[in-house]
Motif scaffolding. Sequence first.
Motif, PDB file in Angstrom:
ATOM      1  N   LEU A  64      -3.338  19.231 -36.674  1.00 22.51           N
ATOM      2  CA  LEU A  64      -2.142  19.333 -36.298  1.00 22.51           C
ATOM      3  C   LEU A  64      -1.473  18.179 -35.850  1.00 22.51           C
ATOM      4  N   VAL A  65      -2.338  17.286 -35.076  1.00 22.37           N
ATOM      5  CA  VAL A  65      -1.811  16.112 -34.381  1.00 22.37           C
ATOM      6  C   VAL A  65      -1.183  15.352 -35.561  1.00 22.37           C
TER       7      VAL A  65
ATOM      8  N   GLU B 239       5.998   9.333 -41.477  1.00 21.43           N
ATOM      9  CA  GLU B 239       5.041   9.506 -40.288  1.00 21.43           C
ATOM     10  C   GLU B 239       4.020  10.494 -40.579  1.00 21.43           C
ATOM     11  N   LEU B 240       4.250  11.541 -41.557  1.00 26.51           N
ATOM     12  CA  LEU B 240       3.250  12.510 -41.834  1.00 26.51           C
ATOM     13  C   LEU B 240       2.309  12.046 -43.075  1.00 26.51           C
ATOM     14  N   PRO B 241       1.253  12.658 -43.231  1.00 29.56           N
ATOM     15  CA  PRO B 241       0.143  12.439 -44.368  1.00 29.56           C
ATOM     16  C   PRO B 241       0.881  12.895 -45.695  1.00 29.56           C
TER      17      PRO B 241
ATOM     18  N   GLY C 165     -11.954   8.172 -30.824  1.00 29.03           N
ATOM     19  CA  GLY C 165     -11.414   8.865 -31.984  1.00 29.03           C
ATOM     20  C   GLY C 165     -10.802  10.148 -31.505  1.00 29.03           C
ATOM     21  N   HIS C 166     -10.782  10.411 -30.117  1.00 36.57           N
ATOM     22  CA  HIS C 166      -9.839  11.740 -29.938  1.00 36.57           C
ATOM     23  C   HIS C 166      -8.313  11.321 -29.835  1.00 36.57           C
ATOM     24  N   TRP C 167      -7.486  12.215 -29.478  1.00 35.75           N
ATOM     25  CA  TRP C 167      -6.168  11.751 -29.448  1.00 35.75           C
ATOM     26  C   TRP C 167      -5.620  12.470 -27.985  1.00 35.75           C
TER      27      TRP C 167
END
Length: 518
Positions: A217-218, A408-410, A191-193
């Motif tokens: 921020l990811v 692409e973004l929330p 669950g990391h990036w």
Amino acid sequence: MPLEASARIVSELTTRGYNAEREAVTKLAAAEDPHAALERVLENVPDDVLVVRADHVAAALPADGTGTAARSDAPADSESTPSTSTGTDATPGRESTESSPVETEGSSHVDRAADPDLRSLEIIGDMTGQSTGTGEYEDFVSVFRDRLDRLGSKLRGRVNHRPASAIEDMPGGSDVAMVGLVNDIRSTASGHWLIELEDATGTFPWLVMKDREYVDLVDELLCDEVLAMEGTLADDSGIAFVDSMYFPDVPRTYEPSTADRHVQAALISDVHVGSEEFMADAWDRFADWLHTDQARHVEYLLIGGDMVEGVGVYPDQDEELDIVDIYEQYEAFNEHLKKVPGDLEIVMIPGNHDAVRLAEPQPGFDEELREIMSAHDPRIVSNPSTVTIEGVSVLMYHGVSLDEVIAELPEEKASYDDPHKAMYQLLKKRHVAPQFGGHTRLAPEEEDYLVMEEVPDIFHTGHVHKLGFGKYHNVLAINSGCWQAQTDFQKSVNIDPDAGYAPIVDLDTLDVTVQKFS
């Protein structure tokens, strides 16, 4: 022909309630005594005329064009109120059904014009005629290196930057920092990036732990944007654990410039003349309003692309066209442009429906289309371009990349309902179209014309057909809606347009009011 003479003629005509063709203004300015020539023409035009045309000038002036011939026996009363201009071109040979024209609701005799010498307009970043890219691999390398160099320079002073190749040789546990292009973004099984940054020397992986406060921020990251990261090397030096990340961004302390006098600009986009859904009545109301006293301080009109509907832009578009020939679409647009006051300073950029290349940056229109769209002598520049109006910089970008940002973004960070929030993301990244290889086509050039080298005071976009505005670190972001009602294609992709709106910006305060004409 002196520009000042033309401006004063247009100003005088508008003061008296008339609009004018550009050729008519040219003929008047070329007269030996332009003021006398103007008076002679106005004495002789029919009562129902709203637009002074070149044939009116030719008929009223003697062959030598001096404008000093003997006047008619019944001179016009200089104190009488002239016909109120609605911006509608008088059709040659049309007979009036009344002795005087019917005034448009709310229209009035308006003196828009401050001294023309007070106006100033400068174009920055117009790459029309400057394209050098051939599509070769080296061209793409060049544009991305330029992007990294220019945006990286805004970040290297904030971190102790090391190239990717140097970080690989540092011992485990070292504090490291890197500025690079986002090459890849992926989640791990835990669950990391994992963010891979790339610079001119290579790539290096950075791990963003899921429990860190900045992990949100990811969600804002796009491939190919420029980013800085600080962190600590793992023991084997094969990866760095991120402690902080930085965007080029707009400084929070940014103070925008403002005009020294009360003057306004109308910001519009996506006119789409040629579509069956083009809202001609709303446009006419907008043009009429510009002739009223309420709009007397509107001296600039900025049009952010998609002047016409175009041809073959999306599947089965021909079924929704009112005008099927692209040149006839531009001719019709020019006729609608004639309806706005002739003393406005007009700047236009192309969009993805216009007859220019789709890849960005888009050069301004070719000479043939410029000649067609010659009403009021607009400034036609590339997409994007920055227009500095009386000290206020306006970054004009049509906005195709907004589709990508929103996808692409929330939703809470970018959506069609709040298009200005997607614009905030572009300001944060200091680039109008950072992600390559998706919906937004990129033309490789020697330099990246899509970089926001300087912070604009106003960021103006269109494309998504939604109205929205707000401020990000004191930069005013405006998406100005459209002049096209919902098409069948828009219904199929669930787009409900905000049509018939004109945001008006006070350049001395950067306050916004929205006029609705639909």
